[in-house]
Design a protein around this motif. Structure first.
Motif, PDB file in Angstrom:
ATOM      1  N   ARG A   8       0.874  -1.182   0.000  1.00  0.00           N
ATOM      2  CA  ARG A   8       0.000   0.000   0.000  1.00  0.00           C
ATOM      3  C   ARG A   8       0.902   1.220   0.000  1.00  0.00           C
ATOM      4  O   ARG A   8       1.424   1.623   1.025  1.00  0.00           O
ATOM      5  CB  ARG A   8      -0.896   0.005   1.233  1.00  0.00           C
ATOM      6  CG  ARG A   8      -1.945  -1.065   1.174  1.00  0.00           C
ATOM      7  CD  ARG A   8      -2.942  -0.895   2.311  1.00  0.00           C
ATOM      8  NE  ARG A   8      -3.477  -2.207   2.622  1.00  0.00           N
ATOM      9  CZ  ARG A   8      -3.384  -2.783   3.798  1.00  0.00           C
ATOM     10  NH1 ARG A   8      -2.834  -2.160   4.807  1.00  0.00           N
ATOM     11  NH2 ARG A   8      -3.886  -3.985   3.990  1.00  0.00           N
ATOM     12  N   THR A   9       1.105   1.777  -1.184  1.00  0.00           N
ATOM     13  CA  THR A   9       1.982   2.938  -1.300  1.00  0.00           C
ATOM     14  C   THR A   9       1.179   4.140  -1.774  1.00  0.00           C
ATOM     15  O   THR A   9       0.119   4.000  -2.378  1.00  0.00           O
ATOM     16  CB  THR A   9       3.137   2.661  -2.281  1.00  0.00           C
ATOM     17  OG1 THR A   9       2.599   2.289  -3.548  1.00  0.00           O
ATOM     18  CG2 THR A   9       4.053   1.557  -1.769  1.00  0.00           C
ATOM     19  N   ALA A  23       7.580   1.073   4.380  1.00  0.00           N
ATOM     20  CA  ALA A  23       8.367   2.010   5.194  1.00  0.00           C
ATOM     21  C   ALA A  23       9.139   2.981   4.295  1.00  0.00           C
ATOM     22  O   ALA A  23       9.207   4.187   4.583  1.00  0.00           O
ATOM     23  CB  ALA A  23       9.323   1.241   6.103  1.00  0.00           C
ATOM     24  N   ILE A  24       9.708   2.477   3.210  1.00  0.00           N
ATOM     25  CA  ILE A  24      10.401   3.346   2.252  1.00  0.00           C
ATOM     26  C   ILE A  24       9.418   4.365   1.692  1.00  0.00           C
ATOM     27  O   ILE A  24       9.719   5.557   1.618  1.00  0.00           O
ATOM     28  CB  ILE A  24      11.060   2.513   1.127  1.00  0.00           C
ATOM     29  CG1 ILE A  24      12.246   1.714   1.679  1.00  0.00           C
ATOM     30  CG2 ILE A  24      11.500   3.404  -0.035  1.00  0.00           C
ATOM     31  CD1 ILE A  24      12.800   0.665   0.720  1.00  0.00           C
ATOM     32  N   ASP A  25       8.242   3.902   1.310  1.00  0.00           N
ATOM     33  CA  ASP A  25       7.218   4.800   0.774  1.00  0.00           C
ATOM     34  C   ASP A  25       6.853   5.873   1.790  1.00  0.00           C
ATOM     35  O   ASP A  25       6.831   7.056   1.473  1.00  0.00           O
ATOM     36  CB  ASP A  25       5.975   3.999   0.376  1.00  0.00           C
ATOM     37  CG  ASP A  25       4.832   4.912  -0.054  1.00  0.00           C
ATOM     38  OD1 ASP A  25       4.905   5.454  -1.172  1.00  0.00           O
ATOM     39  OD2 ASP A  25       3.884   5.089   0.736  1.00  0.00           O
ATOM     40  N   ARG A  26       6.557   5.449   3.021  1.00  0.00           N
ATOM     41  CA  ARG A  26       6.134   6.426   4.044  1.00  0.00           C
ATOM     42  C   ARG A  26       7.190   7.497   4.267  1.00  0.00           C
ATOM     43  O   ARG A  26       6.883   8.677   4.332  1.00  0.00           O
ATOM     44  CB  ARG A  26       5.824   5.732   5.369  1.00  0.00           C
ATOM     45  CG  ARG A  26       4.412   5.225   5.472  1.00  0.00           C
ATOM     46  CD  ARG A  26       4.063   4.775   6.891  1.00  0.00           C
ATOM     47  NE  ARG A  26       5.045   3.904   7.517  1.00  0.00           N
ATOM     48  CZ  ARG A  26       5.144   2.597   7.307  1.00  0.00           C
ATOM     49  NH1 ARG A  26       4.302   2.000   6.483  1.00  0.00           N
ATOM     50  NH2 ARG A  26       6.063   1.875   7.923  1.00  0.00           N
ATOM     51  N   TRP A  55      10.484   7.997   2.486  1.00  0.00           N
ATOM     52  CA  TRP A  55      11.175   8.617   1.351  1.00  0.00           C
ATOM     53  C   TRP A  55      10.237   9.267   0.352  1.00  0.00           C
ATOM     54  O   TRP A  55      10.606  10.257  -0.279  1.00  0.00           O
ATOM     55  CB  TRP A  55      12.067   7.594   0.652  1.00  0.00           C
ATOM     56  CG  TRP A  55      13.212   7.219   1.541  1.00  0.00           C
ATOM     57  CD1 TRP A  55      13.304   6.092   2.311  1.00  0.00           C
ATOM     58  CD2 TRP A  55      14.374   7.983   1.820  1.00  0.00           C
ATOM     59  NE1 TRP A  55      14.466   6.129   3.040  1.00  0.00           N
ATOM     60  CE2 TRP A  55      15.146   7.272   2.754  1.00  0.00           C
ATOM     61  CE3 TRP A  55      14.837   9.215   1.357  1.00  0.00           C
ATOM     62  CZ2 TRP A  55      16.357   7.747   3.226  1.00  0.00           C
ATOM     63  CZ3 TRP A  55      16.059   9.678   1.824  1.00  0.00           C
ATOM     64  CH2 TRP A  55      16.790   8.953   2.751  1.00  0.00           C
ATOM     65  N   PHE A  56       9.032   8.729   0.165  1.00  0.00           N
ATOM     66  CA  PHE A  56       8.139   9.283  -0.848  1.00  0.00           C
ATOM     67  C   PHE A  56       7.098  10.226  -0.262  1.00  0.00           C
ATOM     68  O   PHE A  56       6.585  11.079  -0.963  1.00  0.00           O
ATOM     69  CB  PHE A  56       7.448   8.163  -1.631  1.00  0.00           C
ATOM     70  CG  PHE A  56       8.408   7.198  -2.288  1.00  0.00           C
ATOM     71  CD1 PHE A  56       9.707   7.561  -2.617  1.00  0.00           C
ATOM     72  CD2 PHE A  56       8.011   5.908  -2.579  1.00  0.00           C
ATOM     73  CE1 PHE A  56      10.588   6.670  -3.219  1.00  0.00           C
ATOM     74  CE2 PHE A  56       8.884   5.006  -3.185  1.00  0.00           C
ATOM     75  CZ  PHE A  56      10.168   5.393  -3.506  1.00  0.00           C
ATOM     76  N   GLU A  57       6.758  10.084   1.017  1.00  0.00           N
ATOM     77  CA  GLU A  57       5.776  10.969   1.632  1.00  0.00           C
ATOM     78  C   GLU A  57       6.425  12.085   2.434  1.00  0.00           C
ATOM     79  O   GLU A  57       5.984  13.224   2.385  1.00  0.00           O
ATOM     80  CB  GLU A  57       4.863  10.184   2.583  1.00  0.00           C
ATOM     81  CG  GLU A  57       3.830   9.320   1.918  1.00  0.00           C
ATOM     82  CD  GLU A  57       2.926   8.663   2.942  1.00  0.00           C
ATOM     83  OE1 GLU A  57       2.539   9.330   3.928  1.00  0.00           O
ATOM     84  OE2 GLU A  57       2.613   7.479   2.762  1.00  0.00           O
ATOM     85  N   GLN A  58       7.441  11.760   3.221  1.00  0.00           N
ATOM     86  CA  GLN A  58       7.991  12.710   4.179  1.00  0.00           C
ATOM     87  C   GLN A  58       9.230  13.459   3.693  1.00  0.00           C
ATOM     88  O   GLN A  58       9.347  14.655   3.904  1.00  0.00           O
ATOM     89  CB  GLN A  58       8.340  11.990   5.493  1.00  0.00           C
ATOM     90  CG  GLN A  58       7.180  11.239   6.109  1.00  0.00           C
ATOM     91  CD  GLN A  58       6.061  12.167   6.551  1.00  0.00           C
ATOM     92  OE1 GLN A  58       6.322  13.224   7.083  1.00  0.00           O
ATOM     93  NE2 GLN A  58       4.830  11.765   6.315  1.00  0.00           N
TER      94      GLN A  58
END
Length: 156
Positions: free
Chosen positions: A37-38, A140-143, A145-148
């Motif tokens: 879920r990204t 975790a990478i998505d949360r 690196w891509f969101e924050q």
């Protein structure tokens, strides 16, 4: 090389370069990116050697059509140039030095961890033993690196 992570509101996919010589880990990582879920769409491009990674990053030869990555997931134990050597070359290249590089490896050796952070890795992640945990790593990478995270533009 242009990057578009810093344009988080643009509906462009995030290009991830996965550098890993283990076909099973490549498959698990690819499946994790497909099922996690990204918040953003990602395009995963995989190469299996350090030399292929450097060619892809410079968009030379058969990698001319591969888009410049926004993020690199880099294994350490690779044929030819090892992962830390690739990281050191990325950091010494004016056009690539700001590129986020996450070490994703099975090695938990303290010397490897130390060498990678000395070479300016953005993070050092140990591959999960349980294949199902690859999804957790990708989420975790998505949360983070891509969101924050926000990245400076790359040098041209």
């Amino acid at each position: 090389m242009a990057t578009h992570i810093h344009h988080q509101h643009v509906d462009e996919p995030i290009d991830v370069l996965l550098v890993d010589d283990n076909p099973g880990d490549v498959r698990l990582t690819r499946e994790a990116f497909e099922t996690a879920r990204t918040t953003v769409e990602t395009e995963l491009h995989a190469v299996s050697t350090g030399d292929e990674a450097l060619a892809a990053l410079s968009q030379s030869d058969e990698y001319a059509a591969v888009p410049p990555p926004d993020l690199v997931l880099l294994d350490l134990n690779l044929p030819g140039h090892g992962g830390c050597d690739v990281l050191e070359q990325i950091r010494s290249d004016r056009r690539l030095r700001r590129l986020p590089v996450l070490i994703l490896t099975s090695s938990a050796d303290e010397d490897d961890v130390s060498r990678c952070y000395t070479a300016s890795a953005n993070a050092y992640l140990t591959k999960p033993v349980d294949p199902g945990e690859f999804v957790s790593i990708v989420e975790a990478i998505d949360r983070f690196w891509f969101e924050q995270a926000r990245f400076p533009p790359t040098d041209r």
